[in-house]
Scaffold this motif. Structure first.
Motif, mmCIF file in Angstrom:
data_model
loop_
_atom_site.group_PDB
_atom_site.id
_atom_site.type_symbol
_atom_site.label_atom_id
_atom_site.label_comp_id
_atom_site.label_asym_id
_atom_site.label_seq_id
_atom_site.Cartn_x
_atom_site.Cartn_y
_atom_site.Cartn_z
ATOM 1 N N ILE A 219 0.843 -1.197 0.000
ATOM 2 C CA ILE A 219 0.000 0.000 0.000
ATOM 3 C C ILE A 219 0.879 1.248 0.000
ATOM 4 O O ILE A 219 0.683 2.171 -0.795
ATOM 5 C CB ILE A 219 -0.965 0.002 1.201
ATOM 6 N N THR A 220 1.861 1.265 0.888
ATOM 7 C CA THR A 220 2.734 2.435 1.026
ATOM 8 C C THR A 220 3.567 2.674 -0.233
ATOM 9 O O THR A 220 3.768 3.820 -0.631
ATOM 10 C CB THR A 220 3.668 2.247 2.236
ATOM 11 N N ALA A 221 4.041 1.600 -0.854
ATOM 12 C CA ALA A 221 4.921 1.724 -2.014
ATOM 13 C C ALA A 221 4.171 1.859 -3.335
ATOM 14 O O ALA A 221 4.800 2.064 -4.377
ATOM 15 C CB ALA A 221 5.856 0.510 -2.080
ATOM 16 N N ALA A 222 2.856 1.754 -3.321
ATOM 17 C CA ALA A 222 2.077 1.803 -4.565
ATOM 18 C C ALA A 222 2.283 3.129 -5.292
ATOM 19 O O ALA A 222 2.428 4.184 -4.679
ATOM 20 C CB ALA A 222 0.597 1.596 -4.268
ATOM 21 N N TRP A 223 2.258 3.047 -6.598
ATOM 22 C CA TRP A 223 2.294 4.252 -7.427
ATOM 23 C C TRP A 223 1.002 5.038 -7.245
ATOM 24 O O TRP A 223 1.011 6.256 -7.109
ATOM 25 C CB TRP A 223 2.515 3.840 -8.878
ATOM 26 N N ARG A 224 -0.107 4.303 -7.242
ATOM 27 C CA ARG A 224 -1.425 4.914 -7.001
ATOM 28 C C ARG A 224 -2.293 3.921 -6.259
ATOM 29 O O ARG A 224 -2.179 2.716 -6.447
ATOM 30 C CB ARG A 224 -2.156 5.254 -8.314
ATOM 31 N N VAL A 225 -3.179 4.441 -5.459
ATOM 32 C CA VAL A 225 -4.224 3.651 -4.820
ATOM 33 C C VAL A 225 -5.541 4.387 -5.014
ATOM 34 O O VAL A 225 -5.571 5.612 -5.089
ATOM 35 C CB VAL A 225 -3.969 3.421 -3.307
ATOM 36 N N VAL A 226 -6.611 3.614 -5.108
ATOM 37 C CA VAL A 226 -7.956 4.185 -5.188
ATOM 38 C C VAL A 226 -8.803 3.461 -4.160
ATOM 39 O O VAL A 226 -8.751 2.237 -4.047
ATOM 40 C CB VAL A 226 -8.556 4.005 -6.603
ATOM 41 N N GLY A 227 -9.551 4.225 -3.406
ATOM 42 C CA GLY A 227 -10.469 3.650 -2.438
ATOM 43 C C GLY A 227 -11.885 4.082 -2.726
ATOM 44 O O GLY A 227 -12.123 5.173 -3.266
ATOM 45 N N ALA A 228 -12.833 3.222 -2.367
ATOM 46 C CA ALA A 228 -14.264 3.554 -2.422
ATOM 47 C C ALA A 228 -14.752 3.574 -0.984
ATOM 48 O O ALA A 228 -14.423 2.678 -0.193
ATOM 49 C CB ALA A 228 -15.031 2.526 -3.239
ATOM 50 N N TYR A 229 -15.540 4.591 -0.638
ATOM 51 C CA TYR A 229 -15.946 4.822 0.746
ATOM 52 C C TYR A 229 -17.434 5.138 0.818
ATOM 53 O O TYR A 229 -17.964 5.819 -0.066
ATOM 54 C CB TYR A 229 -15.169 6.011 1.336
ATOM 55 N N ARG A 230 -18.059 4.661 1.887
ATOM 56 C CA ARG A 230 -19.438 5.075 2.154
ATOM 57 C C ARG A 230 -19.427 6.567 2.441
ATOM 58 O O ARG A 230 -18.623 7.044 3.245
ATOM 59 C CB ARG A 230 -20.000 4.336 3.362
ATOM 60 N N ALA A 231 -20.299 7.311 1.792
ATOM 61 C CA ALA A 231 -20.332 8.760 1.977
ATOM 62 C C ALA A 231 -20.788 9.136 3.377
ATOM 63 O O ALA A 231 -20.333 10.148 3.927
ATOM 64 C CB ALA A 231 -21.240 9.407 0.935
ATOM 65 N N ASP A 232 -21.649 8.320 3.980
ATOM 66 C CA ASP A 232 -22.199 8.684 5.289
ATOM 67 C C ASP A 232 -21.256 8.387 6.455
ATOM 68 O O ASP A 232 -21.226 9.119 7.440
ATOM 69 C CB ASP A 232 -23.555 8.007 5.522
ATOM 70 N N ARG B 40 -16.256 2.233 -11.319
ATOM 71 C CA ARG B 40 -15.860 3.605 -10.967
ATOM 72 C C ARG B 40 -14.409 3.673 -10.490
ATOM 73 O O ARG B 40 -13.689 4.629 -10.806
ATOM 74 C CB ARG B 40 -16.810 4.170 -9.916
ATOM 75 N N MET B 41 -13.962 2.653 -9.742
ATOM 76 C CA MET B 41 -12.563 2.637 -9.306
ATOM 77 C C MET B 41 -11.628 2.502 -10.497
ATOM 78 O O MET B 41 -10.591 3.183 -10.564
ATOM 79 C CB MET B 41 -12.320 1.506 -8.297
ATOM 80 N N LEU B 42 -11.970 1.627 -11.452
ATOM 81 C CA LEU B 42 -11.128 1.474 -12.638
ATOM 82 C C LEU B 42 -11.132 2.738 -13.488
ATOM 83 O O LEU B 42 -10.102 3.107 -14.053
ATOM 84 C CB LEU B 42 -11.572 0.272 -13.456
ATOM 85 N N GLN B 43 -12.262 3.396 -13.587
ATOM 86 C CA GLN B 43 -12.331 4.656 -14.324
ATOM 87 C C GLN B 43 -11.352 5.671 -13.730
ATOM 88 O O GLN B 43 -10.582 6.303 -14.448
ATOM 89 C CB GLN B 43 -13.760 5.218 -14.303
ATOM 90 N N LEU B 44 -11.380 5.807 -12.400
ATOM 91 C CA LEU B 44 -10.491 6.754 -11.731
ATOM 92 C C LEU B 44 -9.027 6.322 -11.851
ATOM 93 O O LEU B 44 -8.150 7.142 -12.113
ATOM 94 C CB LEU B 44 -10.890 6.889 -10.253
#
Length: 135
Positions: A40-53, A90-94
């Protein structure tokens, strides 16, 4: 339910990522918690999906790259109960299309979700691709 997607590494919840990868993933279970934290720390990029609430993380994707022309997509998941909301798409799009690597050659290994990945240009490699399996 509403969701937010973000590529801020500081927002990733390592406990959530570790829990899913160590119990639900069919790949990479030989990794230790320290290994996953390092990835996780060494990743070039990370994308997360989160509950808005609540801000609870419900999806994840990471990529490693040379930052110039190639990227490797790994550890893509959406937690059961949140699937069916286009979060993977949506994660792949981002990650792939809207990020700095949109013109890169992308690589991934998967046993499922081929239909999802094909929507983003992934396909069976041609004869120029070779893989050295892990030992």
């Amino acid at each position: 339910m509403e969701y937010e997607l973000d590529d801020d590494p500081a927002r990733i919840q390592p406990d959530v990522v570790w829990e899913w990868l160590s119990t639900e993933a069919y790949w990479g279970r030989e990794r230790s918690r320290a290994d996953v934290d390092t990835q996780i720390t060494a990743a070039w990029r990370v994308v997360g999906a989160y509950r808005a609430d609540t801000g609870e993380q419900v999806g994840f994707a990471r990529a490693v790259s040379d930052g110039v022309n190639i990227a490797y997509l790994a550890d893509v998941f959406v937690i059961d109960g949140h699937r069916g909301n286009d979060l993977g798409k949506r994660m792949l799009q981002l990650m792939v299309e809207d990020g700095p690597g949109r013109d890169f050659r992308w690589v991934l290994f998967t046993a499922d979700a081929h239909g999802l990945y094909r929507q983003f240009g992934f396909d069976t490699p041609d004869v120029t691709a070779m893989v050295r399996p892990a030992r």
